[in-house]
Design an enzyme around this catalytic site. Sequence first.
Site, PDB file in Angstrom:
ATOM      1  N   ALA A  12       0.864  -1.175   0.000  1.00 41.51           N
ATOM      2  CA  ALA A  12       0.000   0.000   0.000  1.00 41.51           C
ATOM      3  C   ALA A  12       0.904   1.231   0.000  1.00 41.51           C
ATOM      4  O   ALA A  12       2.095   1.138  -0.299  1.00 41.51           O
ATOM      5  CB  ALA A  12      -0.930  -0.039   1.201  1.00 41.51           C
ATOM      6  N   ARG A  34      -0.526  -9.740  -1.026  1.00 43.76           N
ATOM      7  CA  ARG A  34      -1.538 -10.789  -1.166  1.00 43.76           C
ATOM      8  C   ARG A  34      -2.257 -10.676  -2.508  1.00 43.76           C
ATOM      9  O   ARG A  34      -2.532 -11.684  -3.162  1.00 43.76           O
ATOM     10  CB  ARG A  34      -2.543 -10.691  -0.009  1.00 43.76           C
ATOM     11  CG  ARG A  34      -3.588 -11.783   0.014  1.00 43.76           C
ATOM     12  CD  ARG A  34      -4.367 -11.729   1.329  1.00 43.76           C
ATOM     13  NE  ARG A  34      -4.988 -10.434   1.525  1.00 43.76           N
ATOM     14  CZ  ARG A  34      -6.196 -10.103   1.066  1.00 43.76           C
ATOM     15  NH1 ARG A  34      -6.897 -10.992   0.372  1.00 43.76           N
ATOM     16  NH2 ARG A  34      -6.711  -8.912   1.291  1.00 43.76           N
ATOM     17  N   SER A 129       6.466   6.609  11.591  1.00 40.76           N
ATOM     18  CA  SER A 129       5.656   7.814  11.455  1.00 40.76           C
ATOM     19  C   SER A 129       6.223   8.746  10.403  1.00 40.76           C
ATOM     20  O   SER A 129       7.434   8.893  10.261  1.00 40.76           O
ATOM     21  CB  SER A 129       5.569   8.554  12.796  1.00 40.76           C
ATOM     22  OG  SER A 129       4.805   9.729  12.651  1.00 40.76           O
ATOM     23  N   LYS A 184       4.966   4.690  19.865  1.00 43.52           N
ATOM     24  CA  LYS A 184       4.282   5.187  18.662  1.00 43.52           C
ATOM     25  C   LYS A 184       2.828   5.543  18.981  1.00 43.52           C
ATOM     26  O   LYS A 184       2.291   6.537  18.463  1.00 43.52           O
ATOM     27  CB  LYS A 184       4.330   4.124  17.563  1.00 43.52           C
ATOM     28  CG  LYS A 184       3.523   4.465  16.288  1.00 43.52           C
ATOM     29  CD  LYS A 184       3.967   5.786  15.666  1.00 43.52           C
ATOM     30  CE  LYS A 184       3.535   5.917  14.213  1.00 43.52           C
ATOM     31  NZ  LYS A 184       2.104   5.789  13.962  1.00 43.52           N
ATOM     32  N   HIS A 187       2.902   8.835  20.644  1.00 46.63           N
ATOM     33  CA  HIS A 187       3.162   9.816  19.585  1.00 46.63           C
ATOM     34  C   HIS A 187       1.851  10.196  18.899  1.00 46.63           C
ATOM     35  O   HIS A 187       1.543  11.374  18.700  1.00 46.63           O
ATOM     36  CB  HIS A 187       4.148   9.239  18.563  1.00 46.63           C
ATOM     37  CG  HIS A 187       4.181   9.970  17.251  1.00 46.63           C
ATOM     38  ND1 HIS A 187       3.211   9.804  16.284  1.00 46.63           N
ATOM     39  CD2 HIS A 187       5.064  10.857  16.748  1.00 46.63           C
ATOM     40  CE1 HIS A 187       3.478  10.569  15.245  1.00 46.63           C
ATOM     41  NE2 HIS A 187       4.607  11.218  15.498  1.00 46.63           N
ATOM     42  N   ASN A 188       1.061   9.192  18.530  1.00 44.06           N
ATOM     43  CA  ASN A 188      -0.190   9.465  17.828  1.00 44.06           C
ATOM     44  C   ASN A 188      -1.193  10.179  18.722  1.00 44.06           C
ATOM     45  O   ASN A 188      -1.953  11.034  18.262  1.00 44.06           O
ATOM     46  CB  ASN A 188      -0.791   8.163  17.298  1.00 44.06           C
ATOM     47  CG  ASN A 188      -0.077   7.661  16.062  1.00 44.06           C
ATOM     48  OD1 ASN A 188       1.089   7.976  15.835  1.00 44.06           O
ATOM     49  ND2 ASN A 188      -0.762   6.880  15.256  1.00 44.06           N
ATOM     50  N   GLU A 191      -0.206  13.655  18.767  1.00 48.57           N
ATOM     51  CA  GLU A 191      -0.611  14.190  17.459  1.00 48.57           C
ATOM     52  C   GLU A 191      -2.089  14.604  17.486  1.00 48.57           C
ATOM     53  O   GLU A 191      -2.452  15.683  16.992  1.00 48.57           O
ATOM     54  CB  GLU A 191      -0.372  13.122  16.397  1.00 48.57           C
ATOM     55  CG  GLU A 191      -0.780  13.466  14.988  1.00 48.57           C
ATOM     56  CD  GLU A 191      -0.609  12.263  14.072  1.00 48.57           C
ATOM     57  OE1 GLU A 191      -1.574  11.931  13.354  1.00 48.57           O
ATOM     58  OE2 GLU A 191       0.477  11.648  14.077  1.00 48.57           O
TER      59      GLU A 191
END
Length: 483
Positions: A12, A34, A129, A184, A187-188, A191
């Site tokens: 992605a 996949r 990130s 993390k 962190h978010n 944010e």
Amino acid sequence: MNLSDFGLIGLAVMGENLVLNLERNGFKVAVYNRTTDKVDDFVQGRAKGKQIKGCYTLEELVSSLSRPRKVMLLVKAGQAVDNLIEQLVPLLESGDIIIDGGNSHFPDTIRRTDSVESKGLLYIGTGVSGGEEGALLGPSIMPGGSPAAWEHVKDIFQKIAAKTDEGQACCDWVGENGAGHFVKMVHNGIEYGDMQMISETYHLMKEGLGMSNQAMHEAFAQWNRGKLDSYLIEITRDILAYKDEDGRYVVDLVLDAAGQKGTGKWTAIAALDEGQPLTLIGEAVFARALSSFKAERVKASKLLIGAEGQFEGDTDQFVNDLEQALYASKIVSYAQGYQLMRAAAETYKWRLNYGGIALMWRGGCIIRSVFLGKIKEAFERDHELVNLIIDPFFNAEIQKALPAWRRVVRTAVDLGIPVPALSAALAYYDGYRCERLPANLLQSQRDYFGAHTYERVDKPRGQFFHTNWTGRGGTTASSTYNA
């Protein structure tokens, strides 16, 4: 056989760009998805002519890698990660490394680390990130998991990570099992808080002061040259000036209903589990939830009375006040986030490097800012610092901002403009500096109706007492515990 240095599953946006970053830094990469059409599209498109090998089965991917094999998963958090691990484990050998680079919930990473290690393999759960651009040009990378895995990925991760102005990689080992994904997650959460505070500031400018988009753009541009210099202030500056082909400001056309993917909620839940007052981030999560009730809010706007006053002060002075209030609230947000990390480190026996975490956030990630350098300096001054707001630098900064901060919250209340994050930050500051809070009454109430006992100011801590407030309750008391 020409083996690849690194394998990646999941093509992605983040996966594709991270692969290109790896290859640009001299690493041979094998990729698998996949949906194999994506492999073809990538190998024949953006990856054409590069040292990137497309694979069409997991077996082919694994056989394409040099030992110890390093396989990174960039797939949707949850069951998809468990399914891939289950398929990969039988194909790998002792010492090989599985890396989860998605936004997995840290308890899942703790569980997966134990499971994978029990099979003779190594596991890393790493926060990544920076979005699409960060993945391509250099993200912030926060790895944790099996300590023995770090020596095998350190060079790779630190080469592809963002760099500070001094050339330091925004990546270092965080800690055991779920530590990387926990950091993390925080962190978010921070944010979420930063974005909400900026949005509240914009709301006050637009609805309270009646400023034009151009004037707001200019204010944010000025702020980005000062102590609020950061990625989120920078993109807010750009968003406010952006027009479509018809000359309309795009921000005015965006529906005011915010989405969320869960990491802010996880941060708030973790704070509740650890007994930490993460009030600002909690309010940021709830503000997104409230924004999603668009139809209800439209109806309520016709029925509920708001403030009728208008701003009559000095607009330029109030914009300066907003800058100070945003800065002081930002200090509180990070202080709360760091307290949560300290509490979790004690619970899970992690040895977190708090100054190092600030360094990892200096570049590449969404909350990157000049401000983070000051946090790193604070923890270098005092490795045992319990709260950022009592650090001499941040304490002095808050004292300077405090009058403006109070004026902003007071004005928002007078104008009927909601500022849940800015006001929660101020309430936390006032609560933390308050030597005596009204919890004595609260604890009396608990003892009155539930015999939950209380401690006394004239007795040593740890001794508990019960009062028969009604004369009918007797002397039996409830056991004491903190949930």
